[in-house]
Write an enzyme that holds these catalytic residues in place. Sequence first.
Site, PDB file in Angstrom:
ATOM      1  N   LYS A 126      18.255   5.740 -13.426  1.00 22.21           N
ATOM      2  CA  LYS A 126      19.672   5.329 -13.374  1.00 22.21           C
ATOM      3  C   LYS A 126      20.230   5.397 -11.959  1.00 22.21           C
ATOM      4  CE  LYS A 126      21.215   8.429 -16.331  1.00 22.21           C
ATOM      5  NZ  LYS A 126      20.017   9.082 -16.882  1.00 22.21           N
TER       6      LYS A 126
ATOM      7  N   ARG B 213      28.598  10.745 -21.551  1.00 20.23           N
ATOM      8  CA  ARG B 213      27.343  11.281 -22.099  1.00 20.23           C
ATOM      9  C   ARG B 213      27.514  11.657 -23.563  1.00 20.23           C
ATOM     10  NH1 ARG B 213      24.340  12.159 -17.154  1.00 20.23           N
ATOM     11  NH2 ARG B 213      22.508  13.348 -17.454  1.00 20.23           N
TER      12      ARG B 213
ATOM     13  N   ARG C 182       9.321  13.577  -9.936  1.00 12.87           N
ATOM     14  CA  ARG C 182      10.513  13.152  -9.193  1.00 12.87           C
ATOM     15  C   ARG C 182      10.866  14.184  -8.115  1.00 12.87           C
ATOM     16  NH1 ARG C 182      16.080  11.578 -12.160  1.00 12.87           N
ATOM     17  NH2 ARG C 182      16.117  13.725 -12.876  1.00 12.87           N
TER      18      ARG C 182
ATOM     19  N   ARG D 214      14.360  18.862  -8.530  1.00  9.17           N
ATOM     20  CA  ARG D 214      15.650  19.329  -9.047  1.00  9.17           C
ATOM     21  C   ARG D 214      15.457  20.525  -9.974  1.00  9.17           C
ATOM     22  NH1 ARG D 214      18.959  14.163 -11.182  1.00  9.17           N
ATOM     23  NH2 ARG D 214      19.207  15.633 -12.879  1.00  9.17           N
TER      24      ARG D 214
ATOM     25  N   ARG E 244      16.703  18.483 -22.231  1.00 15.23           N
ATOM     26  CA  ARG E 244      17.560  17.355 -21.825  1.00 15.23           C
ATOM     27  C   ARG E 244      17.293  16.141 -22.703  1.00 15.23           C
ATOM     28  NH1 ARG E 244      16.009  16.738 -15.910  1.00 15.23           N
ATOM     29  NH2 ARG E 244      17.690  15.217 -15.721  1.00 15.23           N
TER      30      ARG E 244
HETATM   31  P1  AMP Z   1      22.096  13.485 -14.069  1.00 18.43           P
HETATM   32  O1  AMP Z   1      21.925  13.560 -12.605  1.00 18.43           O
HETATM   33  O2  AMP Z   1      22.957  12.342 -14.513  1.00 18.43           O
HETATM   34  O3  AMP Z   1      20.769  13.537 -14.814  1.00 18.43           O
HETATM   35  O4  AMP Z   1      22.877  14.821 -14.514  1.00 18.43           O
HETATM   36  C1  AMP Z   1      22.327  16.115 -14.285  1.00 18.43           C
HETATM   37  C2  AMP Z   1      22.986  17.129 -15.210  1.00 18.43           C
HETATM   38  O5  AMP Z   1      24.398  17.192 -14.940  1.00 18.43           O
HETATM   39  C3  AMP Z   1      22.894  16.821 -16.709  1.00 18.43           C
HETATM   40  O6  AMP Z   1      21.664  17.245 -17.267  1.00 18.43           O
HETATM   41  C4  AMP Z   1      24.082  17.627 -17.237  1.00 18.43           C
HETATM   42  O7  AMP Z   1      23.789  19.017 -17.257  1.00 18.43           O
HETATM   43  C5  AMP Z   1      25.139  17.399 -16.151  1.00 18.43           C
HETATM   44  N1  AMP Z   1      25.944  16.181 -16.431  1.00 18.43           N
HETATM   45  C6  AMP Z   1      25.898  14.987 -15.757  1.00 18.43           C
HETATM   46  N2  AMP Z   1      26.775  14.111 -16.264  1.00 18.43           N
HETATM   47  C7  AMP Z   1      27.391  14.739 -17.290  1.00 18.43           C
HETATM   48  C8  AMP Z   1      28.398  14.369 -18.233  1.00 18.43           C
HETATM   49  N3  AMP Z   1      28.949  13.131 -18.231  1.00 18.43           N
HETATM   50  N4  AMP Z   1      28.787  15.287 -19.160  1.00 18.43           N
HETATM   51  C9  AMP Z   1      28.263  16.535 -19.158  1.00 18.43           C
HETATM   52  N5  AMP Z   1      27.315  16.963 -18.318  1.00 18.43           N
HETATM   53  C10 AMP Z   1      26.873  16.085 -17.387  1.00 18.43           C
END
Ligand code: AMP
Length: 218
Positions: free
Chosen positions: A13, A87, A126, A159, A170
Amino acid sequence: MRLLLFGPPGVGKGTQADLLATKYNLVKFSMGDILREEMSLHSPLGNELEDYVKNGNLVPDGVILELVKDFLLENRDANILFDGFPRNLNQALSLEQNLAQLDMSLDIAIEMHLGEDEIVKRLQNRRQCTDCGRIYNYLTNPPQKIDFCDNCGKKLIKRIDDDGAVIMRRLRVYEEETRPLSDYYRSLSIYKQIDVSGSQEEVFKVISSTINGYINKK
Ligand code: AMP
């Protein structure tokens, strides 16, 4: 134009969001990047967020929705690409409401789809730059010099949430909380699902043609 990308972790993404933001001149709103930035400050809020993120759980809606509200007020009338937000259904409904209050609406919701085995493989390989945030994959998109960023030369790291049990958590959270968004956006007639098993370039072409289709219809 307002568009959003959602999909399980590891489907690319962030990478596609960067390419699309440049091509279509969109302001990118990446919730994950905003949260990681706050965590890197080690502020009280950042430390609280880390507990959720490192365990693979969603951050509570209250925190997330405040961040979105601020962003929308600052970017009224902008062309926006939402990456990693919403989300869950509650966040999606709240986004609709906030946009409507500002006379804005969502035009396209794209779900990036990939099988679970491939996702796990991609996440374990990654790496992200500690400085500019650029994302690499040791299988599909490696840096020229192992562990260092092509863009700024800084160190690449895994990460905190790209590891074993956290990856599986996740994926479960995605199935339970985020996947239902596909039915919601289908009901609004703005949903598109895209298979992302191909290369970055192939996926970018498919997403671009979806967006071009929308632009040409307008
Ligand atoms: P991402 O980089 O989009 O994979 O996000 C990393 C982490 O941030 C996720 O696994 C969640 O713990 C948190 N996170 C990101 N976006 C959201 C959201 N819209 N709502 C809640 N937690 C989020």
